[in-house]
Write a protein that holds these residues in place. Sequence first.
Motif, PDB file in Angstrom:
ATOM      1  N   LEU A  41       0.831  -1.210   0.000  1.00 33.78           N
ATOM      2  CA  LEU A  41       0.000   0.000   0.000  1.00 33.78           C
ATOM      3  C   LEU A  41       0.864   1.258   0.000  1.00 33.78           C
ATOM      4  CD1 LEU A  41      -2.797  -1.061   2.538  1.00 33.78           C
ATOM      5  CD2 LEU A  41      -2.980  -0.891   0.053  1.00 33.78           C
ATOM      6  N   ARG A  42       1.961   1.214   0.761  1.00 30.50           N
ATOM      7  CA  ARG A  42       2.857   2.381   0.807  1.00 30.50           C
ATOM      8  C   ARG A  42       3.499   2.626  -0.559  1.00 30.50           C
ATOM      9  NH1 ARG A  42       7.990   3.536   1.037  1.00 30.50           N
ATOM     10  NH2 ARG A  42       8.573   1.344   0.947  1.00 30.50           N
ATOM     11  N   ILE A  43       3.936   1.556  -1.227  1.00 32.46           N
ATOM     12  CA  ILE A  43       4.550   1.701  -2.556  1.00 32.46           C
ATOM     13  C   ILE A  43       3.535   2.237  -3.555  1.00 32.46           C
ATOM     14  CG2 ILE A  43       5.559   0.401  -4.472  1.00 32.46           C
ATOM     15  CD1 ILE A  43       6.826  -1.451  -2.403  1.00 32.46           C
ATOM     16  N   GLU A  44       2.283   1.707  -3.490  1.00 29.19           N
ATOM     17  CA  GLU A  44       1.246   2.206  -4.388  1.00 29.19           C
ATOM     18  C   GLU A  44       0.969   3.685  -4.151  1.00 29.19           C
ATOM     19  OE1 GLU A  44      -1.258  -2.006  -4.814  1.00 29.19           O
ATOM     20  OE2 GLU A  44      -2.143  -0.246  -3.843  1.00 29.19           O
ATOM     21  N   GLU A  45       0.960   4.095  -2.887  1.00 30.78           N
ATOM     22  CA  GLU A  45       0.724   5.502  -2.572  1.00 30.78           C
ATOM     23  C   GLU A  45       1.851   6.378  -3.100  1.00 30.78           C
ATOM     24  OE1 GLU A  45      -1.917   6.775  -1.458  1.00 30.78           O
ATOM     25  OE2 GLU A  45      -1.223   8.842  -1.169  1.00 30.78           O
ATOM     26  N   GLU A  46       3.117   5.917  -2.936  1.00 27.00           N
ATOM     27  CA  GLU A  46       4.245   6.677  -3.467  1.00 27.00           C
ATOM     28  C   GLU A  46       4.176   6.775  -4.989  1.00 27.00           C
ATOM     29  OE1 GLU A  46       7.630   5.694  -0.042  1.00 27.00           O
ATOM     30  OE2 GLU A  46       7.807   4.885  -2.079  1.00 27.00           O
ATOM     31  N   GLU A  47       3.767   5.695  -5.672  1.00 29.50           N
ATOM     32  CA  GLU A  47       3.649   5.724  -7.124  1.00 29.50           C
ATOM     33  C   GLU A  47       2.557   6.695  -7.558  1.00 29.50           C
ATOM     34  OE1 GLU A  47       4.594   4.685 -11.055  1.00 29.50           O
ATOM     35  OE2 GLU A  47       5.630   4.445  -9.138  1.00 29.50           O
ATOM     36  N   ARG A  48       1.411   6.706  -6.810  1.00 27.94           N
ATOM     37  CA  ARG A  48       0.341   7.654  -7.130  1.00 27.94           C
ATOM     38  C   ARG A  48       0.823   9.095  -6.955  1.00 27.94           C
ATOM     39  NH1 ARG A  48      -3.126   3.776  -4.653  1.00 27.94           N
ATOM     40  NH2 ARG A  48      -2.888   4.812  -2.635  1.00 27.94           N
ATOM     41  N   LYS A  49       1.592   9.335  -5.889  1.00 26.02           N
ATOM     42  CA  LYS A  49       2.122  10.684  -5.667  1.00 26.02           C
ATOM     43  C   LYS A  49       3.093  11.073  -6.776  1.00 26.02           C
ATOM     44  CE  LYS A  49       1.658  10.744  -0.617  1.00 26.02           C
ATOM     45  NZ  LYS A  49       2.402  10.818   0.677  1.00 26.02           N
ATOM     46  N   ARG A  50       3.939  10.115  -7.188  1.00 27.04           N
ATOM     47  CA  ARG A  50       4.905  10.410  -8.252  1.00 27.04           C
ATOM     48  C   ARG A  50       4.188  10.758  -9.553  1.00 27.04           C
ATOM     49  NH1 ARG A  50       7.085   8.219 -12.520  1.00 27.04           N
ATOM     50  NH2 ARG A  50       5.822   6.329 -12.284  1.00 27.04           N
ATOM     51  N   ILE A  51       3.167   9.951  -9.898  1.00 24.81           N
ATOM     52  CA  ILE A  51       2.417  10.213 -11.124  1.00 24.81           C
ATOM     53  C   ILE A  51       1.702  11.561 -11.037  1.00 24.81           C
ATOM     54  CG2 ILE A  51       0.488   9.407 -12.539  1.00 24.81           C
ATOM     55  CD1 ILE A  51       1.280   6.551 -11.806  1.00 24.81           C
ATOM     56  N   ALA A  52       1.110  11.840  -9.859  1.00 26.74           N
ATOM     57  CA  ALA A  52       0.426  13.123  -9.687  1.00 26.74           C
ATOM     58  C   ALA A  52       1.396  14.285  -9.814  1.00 26.74           C
ATOM     59  CB  ALA A  52      -0.275  13.155  -8.325  1.00 26.74           C
ATOM     60  N   GLU A  53       2.625  14.121  -9.275  1.00 29.31           N
ATOM     61  CA  GLU A  53       3.628  15.179  -9.375  1.00 29.31           C
ATOM     62  C   GLU A  53       4.045  15.391 -10.824  1.00 29.31           C
ATOM     63  OE1 GLU A  53       4.500  17.184  -7.166  1.00 29.31           O
ATOM     64  OE2 GLU A  53       6.243  18.169  -8.071  1.00 29.31           O
ATOM     65  N   GLU A  54       4.214  14.291 -11.580  1.00 30.37           N
ATOM     66  CA  GLU A  54       4.553  14.423 -12.996  1.00 30.37           C
ATOM     67  C   GLU A  54       3.437  15.121 -13.766  1.00 30.37           C
ATOM     68  OE1 GLU A  54       7.435  10.473 -13.497  1.00 30.37           O
ATOM     69  OE2 GLU A  54       5.477  10.576 -14.485  1.00 30.37           O
ATOM     70  N   GLU A  55       2.193  14.741 -13.479  1.00 24.79           N
ATOM     71  CA  GLU A  55       1.066  15.394 -14.158  1.00 24.79           C
ATOM     72  C   GLU A  55       1.014  16.880 -13.800  1.00 24.79           C
ATOM     73  OE1 GLU A  55      -0.009  12.181 -16.304  1.00 24.79           O
ATOM     74  OE2 GLU A  55      -0.897  14.179 -16.389  1.00 24.79           O
ATOM     75  N   ARG A  56       1.309  17.196 -12.536  1.00 27.84           N
ATOM     76  CA  ARG A  56       1.312  18.610 -12.125  1.00 27.84           C
ATOM     77  C   ARG A  56       2.374  19.396 -12.874  1.00 27.84           C
ATOM     78  NH1 ARG A  56       4.088  21.863  -9.039  1.00 27.84           N
ATOM     79  NH2 ARG A  56       5.534  20.213  -8.457  1.00 27.84           N
ATOM     80  N   LYS A  57       3.589  18.801 -13.002  1.00 29.48           N
ATOM     81  CA  LYS A  57       4.666  19.480 -13.716  1.00 29.48           C
ATOM     82  C   LYS A  57       4.312  19.658 -15.191  1.00 29.48           C
ATOM     83  CE  LYS A  57       8.482  18.075 -10.714  1.00 29.48           C
ATOM     84  NZ  LYS A  57       9.754  17.321 -10.612  1.00 29.48           N
ATOM     85  N   LYS A  58       3.698  18.611 -15.786  1.00 29.59           N
ATOM     86  CA  LYS A  58       3.294  18.728 -17.190  1.00 29.59           C
ATOM     87  C   LYS A  58       2.262  19.832 -17.363  1.00 29.59           C
ATOM     88  CE  LYS A  58       4.193  13.941 -18.596  1.00 29.59           C
ATOM     89  NZ  LYS A  58       3.577  12.676 -19.096  1.00 29.59           N
ATOM     90  N   ALA A  59       1.301  19.897 -16.417  1.00 30.83           N
ATOM     91  CA  ALA A  59       0.279  20.934 -16.497  1.00 30.83           C
ATOM     92  C   ALA A  59       0.900  22.322 -16.351  1.00 30.83           C
ATOM     93  CB  ALA A  59      -0.782  20.712 -15.424  1.00 30.83           C
ATOM     94  N   GLU A  60       1.856  22.454 -15.407  1.00 29.72           N
ATOM     95  CA  GLU A  60       2.538  23.740 -15.245  1.00 29.72           C
ATOM     96  C   GLU A  60       3.319  24.104 -16.507  1.00 29.72           C
ATOM     97  OE1 GLU A  60       3.284  23.612 -10.386  1.00 29.72           O
ATOM     98  OE2 GLU A  60       4.957  23.446 -11.798  1.00 29.72           O
ATOM     99  N   GLU A  61       3.997  23.109 -17.109  1.00 29.11           N
ATOM    100  CA  GLU A  61       4.757  23.378 -18.333  1.00 29.11           C
ATOM    101  C   GLU A  61       3.827  23.792 -19.477  1.00 29.11           C
ATOM    102  OE1 GLU A  61       7.814  23.637 -18.607  1.00 29.11           O
ATOM    103  OE2 GLU A  61       8.212  23.594 -20.772  1.00 29.11           O
ATOM    104  N   ALA A  62       2.678  23.084 -19.572  1.00 29.01           N
ATOM    105  CA  ALA A  62       1.725  23.439 -20.619  1.00 29.01           C
ATOM    106  C   ALA A  62       1.173  24.840 -20.399  1.00 29.01           C
ATOM    107  CB  ALA A  62       0.591  22.414 -20.662  1.00 29.01           C
TER     108      ALA A  62
END
Length: 639
Positions: free
Chosen positions: A296-317
Amino acid sequence: IECDENYCQDHADFHHKSRATCDHRILTFKQILLSPRSLSTMRNQYCTNHNNKPLEIFCKDCNRAICTLCAVTQHKTHETKEVSEAVAALKAKVDAMKPQISMSLYSLRQALTRVKTASREVNVDAQVSSRKVSGMIEVCISAVREKERELVGDLERKKRQNTEIINSQKELLEGELTSMQTGREFVERAFIGSEVEVLCLEPQIVAKMDELISGDCPSVNSDVDRIGFSPSGHDHIFKAIEVLGKVGPPKPDRGPRMIVDENGELVLLDNKGNVIRGETKELLRLLKKNIIEEELRIEEEERKRIAEEERKKAEEAARLKALEPPRTPTPLPPRDFTIPFQFSRTFGAKGTEPGLYSGPVGMCITDKNYLAICDVHNNRIQVVKNDGTYVLGFGVTGTAVGELNGPNDICMFNNRNFLIADTYNDRIQLFAPTGRFIRTIGQKARRRAIFHQNIPGSVKKQDAMEGLFDKPFGVCVNSQNQILVSDMGNHRIQMFHANGEFCRQVGTRGDDPGQLMYPYGIAVDPEDNIYICDLGNHRVQKFNPEGRYLRQIGGGKGEQDGCFMQPRSVSVDTKTGCVAVVDTALHRVQIFTSEGKFVNKFGARGKEENKFSSPCGITTNFDGEVFVSDFRNNRIHVL
């Protein structure tokens, strides 16, 4: 058994029902045949000294079973106990030892499992590490081979330059020597005739002698730069090889797991690294719980990582969207290319950080009047403003789609997207303005023409197939949105429609007009005429939009004005039609009219701000500024 008699079934039933013999034990012959020891075992349960009396007492001193009469006669001084009590005590002792035995068995099974796992891990680790070592060594060898090719190429270029200088001086001296020998022979032949004829030829003889005496020896410079190789830095290379890596234990395991501590006990190492002791069942229950928590902890970290990447992509866009809109070119008067060029500024330096370069080559101007640069050795594209301010970058090293391996040229497609010549992946890739991969055009050719007119016995094979590349080095787009690619290894230009469908081929291998030898840079003018840097033939050739040869630009190989040494890039001014050619090996840029007449030149070899070292790219922005990529100096010049 007690009577030691044999009976039939009827008498056996009567014998068993009699009050006197009801406690006797009876065995069938089938039981005796299946287990012969059963008869002797049952007989051994009776005392042979006292008329088969049952053995009900156990003597600890003699360590055997006895009957009650033996206990009061022969064993009355011994320690005795009833057989049932002795068996119960032994069973209780065995039951008390069972958990310890079970734990020992579990520990042995766990140890055997760990050994088997370790055996598999050893094989896997060896295979993975072997691949890593091979890959790293292959990269090092490739880098050394690339440096070898570069050094050998420099030596060959220096050799050709020295040879050309020596040959020109040799021809000059031989011509002067022939002229003097001819004059001397004329004088000597004049005296062969009669004296009257000699006197008649006196004026010619005297004039010829004056000419021979007064003739100056032409000045030549026989001192040319010697060619040599001075190794440097090899001691650092050897030291670097020694510390490339080492073989050792892998990184420690992470996560919950069962281990055996220093006392040989099975314990649980939980998620936080705490050691937990207890019963085996409880440890296994906690292990399962910890594993679930870790997942569960690894899944949560992966969700956070994906969310952070999406946030950076949105900021870049959002940042790109907030940038200034596409700029319409401001009408400017045609530039006078006959006026000497003035260097305006320089930006860039060697490095891997944003805004730094490692071998800048092809360039183009974006719809926002920014400069997109192929950073070839960093395998990326950088977009900067006209003063060198970094805007964005994209591209990673690799062979998968969207990855780059030696990007050498770039151009705009549909006035917005980027078309990139991914040279060493043998393909053209299309990217969005944000660097998002869209699609690929072409793939590696599996065969090429090996014919050459100067190689005796060579055979001209069929050209490489349509849409297949062998080191595409240049790319551009005409007004019809057709894509033109210089397929260097196949000595041709391939044209594609906007959807990537093959259109036509321009050129074949050779040195005749209209033929190509290692075509490099490519450009089109407003009428869609095609200009090709014919690198191997040291010339630029012009073709019409259908691929028909029109004319040659430049005087061929040479160092004088209008001649080239390995031209690598070409650009056409849309207002005047003037053609700018990057003369890479001579570290300069030459300007010609569209008819091929030499107009101007600028640049010289050096590291100063107004000099080049192997320039490789040229383009002009909306403001009329000229940008030249200085390959070996890792910078961009603005004129």
